[in-house]
Design an enzyme around this catalytic site. Structure first.
Site, PDB file in Angstrom:
ATOM      1  N   ARG A  75     -32.233  65.579 -20.897  1.00  0.00           N
ATOM      2  CA  ARG A  75     -33.450  65.402 -20.103  1.00  0.00           C
ATOM      3  C   ARG A  75     -33.113  65.244 -18.623  1.00  0.00           C
ATOM      4  NH1 ARG A  75     -37.576  60.250 -19.771  1.00  0.00           N
ATOM      5  NH2 ARG A  75     -39.028  61.236 -18.283  1.00  0.00           N
ATOM      6  N   ASP A  80     -33.252  67.646 -13.247  1.00  0.00           N
ATOM      7  CA  ASP A  80     -32.569  68.009 -12.011  1.00  0.00           C
ATOM      8  C   ASP A  80     -32.716  69.500 -11.719  1.00  0.00           C
ATOM      9  OD1 ASP A  80     -30.895  67.484  -9.740  1.00  0.00           O
ATOM     10  OD2 ASP A  80     -29.222  68.390 -10.831  1.00  0.00           O
ATOM     11  N   ASP A  87     -28.543  70.265  -8.273  1.00  0.00           N
ATOM     12  CA  ASP A  87     -27.884  69.695  -7.089  1.00  0.00           C
ATOM     13  C   ASP A  87     -27.762  68.178  -7.155  1.00  0.00           C
ATOM     14  OD1 ASP A  87     -30.516  68.983  -6.798  1.00  0.00           O
ATOM     15  OD2 ASP A  87     -30.739  69.726  -4.749  1.00  0.00           O
ATOM     16  N   SER A  89     -29.969  65.996  -7.192  1.00  0.00           N
ATOM     17  CA  SER A  89     -30.977  65.268  -6.409  1.00  0.00           C
ATOM     18  C   SER A  89     -31.708  64.245  -7.273  1.00  0.00           C
ATOM     19  CB  SER A  89     -31.968  66.243  -5.766  1.00  0.00           C
ATOM     20  OG  SER A  89     -32.573  67.076  -6.750  1.00  0.00           O
TER      21      SER A  89
END
Length: 345
Positions: A75, A80, A87, A89
């Site tokens: 998940r 992401d 990346d 993030s």
């Protein structure tokens, strides 16, 4: 709609093309190399020769005590890659980060990523990206749960920003057409969609994501007519109607058949065929076109076909909008950028 000839023989061909590396990760180099990423990047460039071994060891330690890390990592990786790309993030902290979006409520396995990063920074400072850690750790965890050890090309770098507004992950109640459009917007196709949704063969979801199917499907005041009656009654016991603020939101297994074992199996596709899928987006596969139905039938009939296709689709998803070269950075702490002076190192 007639069958696309490209898909009539796609699964036997995938089975043949991938048969060389199902049990042996080294043989997986026969896959086409994603653009800009490299096979064993850290070893090839003498940056951290044993990076993948360090990651695998930490995953093994966690998996022995908590088998839920496999679906949690899946998940996390999906959350992401399907936003701004793979990346990392999603790992950044902040009052307005991607983690704070409603779709990302309850994300797990973050502590494992933190631990892996600490180990790698001790052994190879500033060398291994959080994005590669997330991709490699997910591969290792799902392999321990029964999936193939698929190839992960590396050399990703980490993104510098993370905003709640950028999160456009779809509802788990969307239609087949909406689901396919979402996957196609990321450069993936119908086979990738059917295959990657099969990750719901394990894990859990909150009642809030299925109560519409149980009590008020499409605002009819009735349950989803496509849901198996036995499953409906079972889920209603676990998920009562949401009638008041602050009501508890229990977890239910995505695959009641395997439950707490958290093992990969082909039963996900068998359950779609018998209308026993828990999430609406999963059951919607039974409303797909001929290509979708052919893939579901193939996977329901043979676990090996699903396992082999998963290897290919996970590799493709892990290559979405990656940063390489001088793009982004290699974070020293996965939860914050290197420029963040308030971040603990």
């Amino acid at each position: 709609m007639g069958s696309d000839p490209r898909f009539v023989m796609i699964l036997p061909l995938v089975a043949l093309a991938l048969s060389l590396f199902v049990a042996n990760a080294d043989a997986a180099v026969s896959l086409p190399q994603p653009v800009k990423l490299e096979w064993h990047y850290y070893k090839v460039h003498n940056r951290c020769d044993d990076a993948e071994a360090y990651i695998r060891h930490q995953v093994e330690l966690f998996y022995k005590h908590d088998k839920t890390i496999a679906p949690k990592l899946l998940r996390l990786l999906y959350s992401d890659c399907f936003v701004t790309g793979c990346d990392a993030s999603i790992l950044l902290d902040g009052p307005n980060s991607e983690k704070t979006a409603p779709q990302n409520w309850g994300l797990g396995a973050l502590v494992l990523i933190d631990k892996i990063k600490v180990v790698l920074e001790q052994r190879c400072p500033g060398a291994v990206s959080c994005s590669d850690i997330l991709n490699l750790a997910t591969r290792d965890a799902v392999h321990m749960a029964g999936a193939p050890s698929y190839p992960v090309f590396t050399g990703r770098r980490d993104g510098m920003t993370s905003t709640k507004e950028s999160v456009d992950l779809p509802s788990p109640s969307i239609s087949w057409k909406e689901s396919l459009a979402c996957f196609q917007s990321k450069g993936l196709d119908v086979q990738d969609m059917v295959t990657l949704l099969g990750a719901h063969t394990m894990g859990q979801t909150r009642c809030r994501y299925i109560v519409d199917r149980l009590y008020n499907y499409k605002n009819t005041g009735k349950p989803d007519p496509s849901m198996n009656t036995t499953l409906l009654n079972q889920l209603r016991k676990e998920c009562p109607p949401r009638t008041r603020k602050g009501q508890s939101d229990p977890l239910v297994y995505l695959n009641p058949e395997t439950g707490s074992s958290y093992r990969f199996s082909e039963s996900y596709y068998s359950r779609v065929k018998t209308h026993e899928a828990v999430l609406g987006v999963d059951q919607q596969l039974s409303n797909g076109d001929n290509n979708t139905l052919q893939i579901v039938d193939e996977f329901a009939a043979g676990f090996e076909d699903f396992r082999k296709a998963l290897a290919l689709s996970m590799s493709r998803m892990g290559s979405i909008n990656v940063l390489t070269g001088k793009q982004g950075e290699i974070r020293r702490n996965c939860r914050c950028t290197n420029a963040d002076t308030n971040c603990k190192r």
